[in-house]
Scaffold this motif. Structure first.
Motif, PDB file in Angstrom:
ATOM      1  N   ILE A 273     -18.400 -18.458  15.034  1.00  0.00           N
ATOM      2  CA  ILE A 273     -17.781 -16.932  14.621  1.00  0.00           C
ATOM      3  C   ILE A 273     -16.698 -16.721  14.965  1.00  0.00           C
ATOM      4  N   ILE A 274     -15.728 -16.893  16.765  1.00  0.00           N
ATOM      5  CA  ILE A 274     -14.809 -16.989  16.791  1.00  0.00           C
ATOM      6  C   ILE A 274     -13.853 -17.991  16.296  1.00  0.00           C
ATOM      7  N   LYS A 275     -13.712 -18.689  16.445  1.00  0.00           N
ATOM      8  CA  LYS A 275     -12.964 -20.046  16.016  1.00  0.00           C
ATOM      9  C   LYS A 275     -12.853 -19.845  14.499  1.00  0.00           C
ATOM     10  N   VAL A 276     -13.423 -19.068  13.610  1.00  0.00           N
ATOM     11  CA  VAL A 276     -13.463 -19.181  12.353  1.00  0.00           C
ATOM     12  C   VAL A 276     -12.366 -18.100  12.174  1.00  0.00           C
ATOM     13  N   GLY A 277     -12.825 -17.024  12.475  1.00  0.00           N
ATOM     14  CA  GLY A 277     -11.590 -15.825  13.038  1.00  0.00           C
ATOM     15  C   GLY A 277     -10.478 -15.260  13.292  1.00  0.00           C
TER      16      GLY A 277
ATOM     17  N   ALA B  21      -7.470 -21.987  23.361  1.00  0.00           N
ATOM     18  CA  ALA B  21      -7.350 -22.859  21.706  1.00  0.00           C
ATOM     19  C   ALA B  21      -8.558 -23.535  21.917  1.00  0.00           C
ATOM     20  N   PHE B  22      -8.688 -23.562  20.614  1.00  0.00           N
ATOM     21  CA  PHE B  22     -10.156 -24.007  20.129  1.00  0.00           C
ATOM     22  C   PHE B  22      -9.993 -25.707  19.690  1.00  0.00           C
ATOM     23  N   LEU B  23     -11.010 -26.286  19.640  1.00  0.00           N
ATOM     24  CA  LEU B  23     -11.243 -27.331  19.193  1.00  0.00           C
ATOM     25  C   LEU B  23     -13.005 -27.831  18.630  1.00  0.00           C
ATOM     26  N   LEU B  24     -12.884 -28.196  17.094  1.00  0.00           N
ATOM     27  CA  LEU B  24     -13.742 -27.620  16.141  1.00  0.00           C
ATOM     28  C   LEU B  24     -13.609 -28.621  15.298  1.00  0.00           C
ATOM     29  N   THR B  25     -13.652 -30.315  15.105  1.00  0.00           N
ATOM     30  CA  THR B  25     -12.469 -30.784  14.342  1.00  0.00           C
ATOM     31  C   THR B  25     -14.157 -31.020  12.856  1.00  0.00           C
ATOM     32  N   GLU B  26     -14.743 -30.542  13.353  1.00  0.00           N
ATOM     33  CA  GLU B  26     -15.718 -30.608  11.728  1.00  0.00           C
ATOM     34  C   GLU B  26     -14.951 -29.515  10.636  1.00  0.00           C
ATOM     35  N   LEU B  27     -14.330 -28.069  11.852  1.00  0.00           N
ATOM     36  CA  LEU B  27     -13.712 -26.463  10.743  1.00  0.00           C
ATOM     37  C   LEU B  27     -12.635 -27.590  10.560  1.00  0.00           C
ATOM     38  N   GLY B  28     -12.118 -28.505  11.041  1.00  0.00           N
ATOM     39  CA  GLY B  28     -10.630 -28.316  10.539  1.00  0.00           C
ATOM     40  C   GLY B  28      -9.542 -27.718  11.600  1.00  0.00           C
ATOM     41  N   GLY B  29     -10.026 -27.060  12.631  1.00  0.00           N
ATOM     42  CA  GLY B  29      -9.309 -26.508  13.803  1.00  0.00           C
ATOM     43  C   GLY B  29      -8.065 -26.766  13.963  1.00  0.00           C
ATOM     44  N   ASP B  30      -6.707 -26.206  13.944  1.00  0.00           N
ATOM     45  CA  ASP B  30      -6.228 -26.431  14.274  1.00  0.00           C
ATOM     46  C   ASP B  30      -5.064 -25.709  16.002  1.00  0.00           C
TER      47      ASP B  30
ATOM     48  N   GLN C  36     -26.216 -20.931   5.457  1.00  0.00           N
ATOM     49  CA  GLN C  36     -26.659 -21.369   6.442  1.00  0.00           C
ATOM     50  C   GLN C  36     -26.039 -22.448   7.145  1.00  0.00           C
ATOM     51  N   ASP C  37     -24.271 -22.650   6.820  1.00  0.00           N
ATOM     52  CA  ASP C  37     -23.758 -23.168   7.238  1.00  0.00           C
ATOM     53  C   ASP C  37     -22.616 -22.045   8.551  1.00  0.00           C
ATOM     54  N   PRO C  38     -22.648 -21.795   9.978  1.00  0.00           N
ATOM     55  CA  PRO C  38     -22.066 -20.479  10.343  1.00  0.00           C
ATOM     56  C   PRO C  38     -20.860 -20.759   9.644  1.00  0.00           C
ATOM     57  N   ALA C  39     -19.630 -21.200  10.057  1.00  0.00           N
ATOM     58  CA  ALA C  39     -18.738 -21.442   9.434  1.00  0.00           C
ATOM     59  C   ALA C  39     -18.571 -20.656   8.369  1.00  0.00           C
ATOM     60  N   TYR C  40     -19.570 -20.896   7.112  1.00  0.00           N
ATOM     61  CA  TYR C  40     -18.955 -20.226   6.095  1.00  0.00           C
ATOM     62  C   TYR C  40     -19.465 -18.754   5.986  1.00  0.00           C
ATOM     63  N   ALA C  41     -20.881 -18.621   6.376  1.00  0.00           N
ATOM     64  CA  ALA C  41     -21.163 -16.840   7.010  1.00  0.00           C
ATOM     65  C   ALA C  41     -20.244 -16.477   8.189  1.00  0.00           C
ATOM     66  N   ALA C  42     -19.812 -16.620   8.627  1.00  0.00           N
ATOM     67  CA  ALA C  42     -18.809 -16.033  10.010  1.00  0.00           C
ATOM     68  C   ALA C  42     -16.921 -15.675   8.369  1.00  0.00           C
ATOM     69  N   ARG C  43     -17.049 -16.730   8.112  1.00  0.00           N
ATOM     70  CA  ARG C  43     -15.821 -16.528   7.007  1.00  0.00           C
ATOM     71  C   ARG C  43     -16.171 -14.986   6.122  1.00  0.00           C
ATOM     72  N   LYS C  44     -17.206 -15.270   5.579  1.00  0.00           N
ATOM     73  CA  LYS C  44     -16.984 -14.440   4.199  1.00  0.00           C
ATOM     74  C   LYS C  44     -17.642 -13.058   5.762  1.00  0.00           C
ATOM     75  N   PHE C  45     -17.891 -13.115   6.711  1.00  0.00           N
ATOM     76  CA  PHE C  45     -18.112 -11.147   7.482  1.00  0.00           C
ATOM     77  C   PHE C  45     -16.651 -11.263   7.014  1.00  0.00           C
TER      78      PHE C  45
ATOM     79  N   LYS D  66      -6.537 -15.992  11.963  1.00  0.00           N
ATOM     80  CA  LYS D  66      -5.574 -14.821  12.409  1.00  0.00           C
ATOM     81  C   LYS D  66      -6.297 -12.890  12.651  1.00  0.00           C
ATOM     82  N   VAL D  67      -8.311 -12.935  12.382  1.00  0.00           N
ATOM     83  CA  VAL D  67      -8.388 -11.715  12.870  1.00  0.00           C
ATOM     84  C   VAL D  67      -8.103 -11.395  13.860  1.00  0.00           C
ATOM     85  N   PRO D  68      -7.984 -10.341  14.087  1.00  0.00           N
ATOM     86  CA  PRO D  68      -7.511 -10.073  15.811  1.00  0.00           C
ATOM     87  C   PRO D  68      -9.067  -9.643  16.489  1.00  0.00           C
ATOM     88  N   PRO D  69      -8.867 -10.360  17.750  1.00  0.00           N
ATOM     89  CA  PRO D  69      -9.964 -10.600  18.729  1.00  0.00           C
ATOM     90  C   PRO D  69     -11.234  -9.546  18.570  1.00  0.00           C
ATOM     91  N   ARG D  70     -10.793  -8.422  18.524  1.00  0.00           N
ATOM     92  CA  ARG D  70     -11.718  -6.851  17.814  1.00  0.00           C
ATOM     93  C   ARG D  70     -12.431  -7.910  17.111  1.00  0.00           C
TER      94      ARG D  70
END
Length: 383
Positions: free
Chosen positions: A89-93, A39-48, A149-158, A97-101
């Protein structure tokens, strides 16, 4: 996008990776599948941390919580901040609910575009107005410079663009990434797939060894055309009989997997066919349309496929002429032939080899059993 000029597949530009392959195999094997999940703990991204997609990898991994603000695993060639960006990047995916691929594809893409560094504007060295981990461009509608330049935003857009690509999970990493990025050098993405797989496994407790089967995620189950997040699948179902370079057969440079005649043989991963022919027997005869026998010599009807990072897989003793030709590009899981008993063979089976460093000789051969297991595509029945 960055002007990366490295090609990926082809014998004219070899990438020596024998040491890397050994290191990757050893590292990945430490990530045993014993239940629980990362599981991931990334509080600044609101991780669940109660997200069942994040917490249920069907037996892969050792469990636990990863805090990207804490100590990161060591990955050769990448520093702490770069691996933290990969974790984001992985946390955002996972949150999406994007599969690990998709995580592997996204991490590999960022490795190519920025070496996992959150780049600002590079002046004359910059490709137009590209920014951030994925070198996305504000002028092309990806977002504002601040957002990119926000890694979480950039990953989400990808990921948002990736999941709109039809059949993206069945595509090669290069094709999927290119459909999102539109890079000037699309073939460069694939060379990062092995290390991206290692990073995903290290940060997500073996998630790259999982495969999506229906509505569930299974570990170490890439076979019958199902493809692991690593991009690999077992060539046929069945258990290994004769192993790699045993005491009885020290020159046996692959493994034998028994199967009925006509069993479909699939490409273990995406690549390009470099050999597809009848292998002459010990007397120089091309007699592959009949069953062979012990001592006859030769591989019978066989195929060699060259993959990214100069891996080669070999498939021997097919029942008839292969279904692919030299120069043809094949996808992971694509049928390339059928099990038979041509050549030096005592009964129907697939002789399967893996080579590194684009070396088709015995010098390049490695044991396929740990190699395939580390990629979530074990040769069924093999320890």
């Amino acid at each position: 996008m960055n002007d990366a000029k490295n090609g990926v597949i082809g014998p004219r530009r070899p990438i020596r990776v024998a040491a890397l392959a050994t290191a990757l195999t050893g590292a990945l094997l430490l990530l045993c599948c014993t239940g629980g999940a990362g599981a991931f703990l990334l509080t600044e991204l609101g991780g669940d941390t109660d997200d069942p997609v994040t917490n249920s990898l069907e037996g892969c991994g050792r469990g636990g919580v990863i805090d990207v603000r804490g100590k990161m695993p060591r990955i050769d060639g990448y520093g702490d901040s770069q691996i933290r960006n990969a974790a984001i990047i992985i946390k955002v995916g996972a949150d999406m609910k994007v599969p690990p691929r998709g995580w592997v594809i996204a991490v590999a893409t960022a490795m190519q575009e920025s070496r996992l560094s959150n780049l600002g504007h590079l002046g004359s060295r910059n490709d137009h107005d590209s920014l951030g981990l994925f070198q996305q461009r504000p002028s092309q509608g990806w977002g504002t410079p601040e957002q990119l330049q926000d890694p979480a935003y950039a990953a989400r857009k990808f990921y948002e663009k990736l999941v709109t690509v039809k059949n993206w999970q069945q595509m090669s990493l290069t094709r999927a990434a290119q459909r999102v990025q539109r890079s000037a050098f699309p073939d460069a993405y694939a060379k990062h797939e092995p290390v991206a797989t290692k990073i995903v496994d290290a940060l997500a407790d073996g998630a790259a060894q999982t495969v999506e089967i229906g509505n569930r995620r299974a570990c170490q189950a890439a076979a019958r055309g199902n493809i692991a997040a690593s991009g690999w699948t077992a060539p046929i179902p069945g258990g290994v009989g004769s192993g790699f370079r045993t005491a009885e057969r020290p020159a046996h440079n692959g493994v034998d997997i028994a199967a009925p005649k006509g069993t479909l043989i699939r490409a273990a991963t995406t690549g390009r066919v470099i050999v597809s022919r009848c292998d002459p027997d010990s007397r120089g005869r091309e007699s592959c349309n009949v069953d062979g026998y012990p001592g006859k010599g030769g591989c019978g009807w066989f195929v060699d496929i060259l993959h990214a990072n100069d891996y080669i897989t070999r498939y021997c003793h097919m029942i008839r002429k292969p279904q692919v030709i030299v120069g043809q590009s094949v996808q992971a899981g694509q049928v390339i032939g059928e099990v038979g008993s041509s050549g030096n063979s005592s009964g129907p089976h697939l002789h399967f080899e893996v080579h590194v460093s684009a070396d088709r000789s015995s010098r390049g051969a490695v044991d396929p059993v740990p190699f395939m297991r580390s990629r979530g595509a074990p040769l069924n029945g093999a320890p």
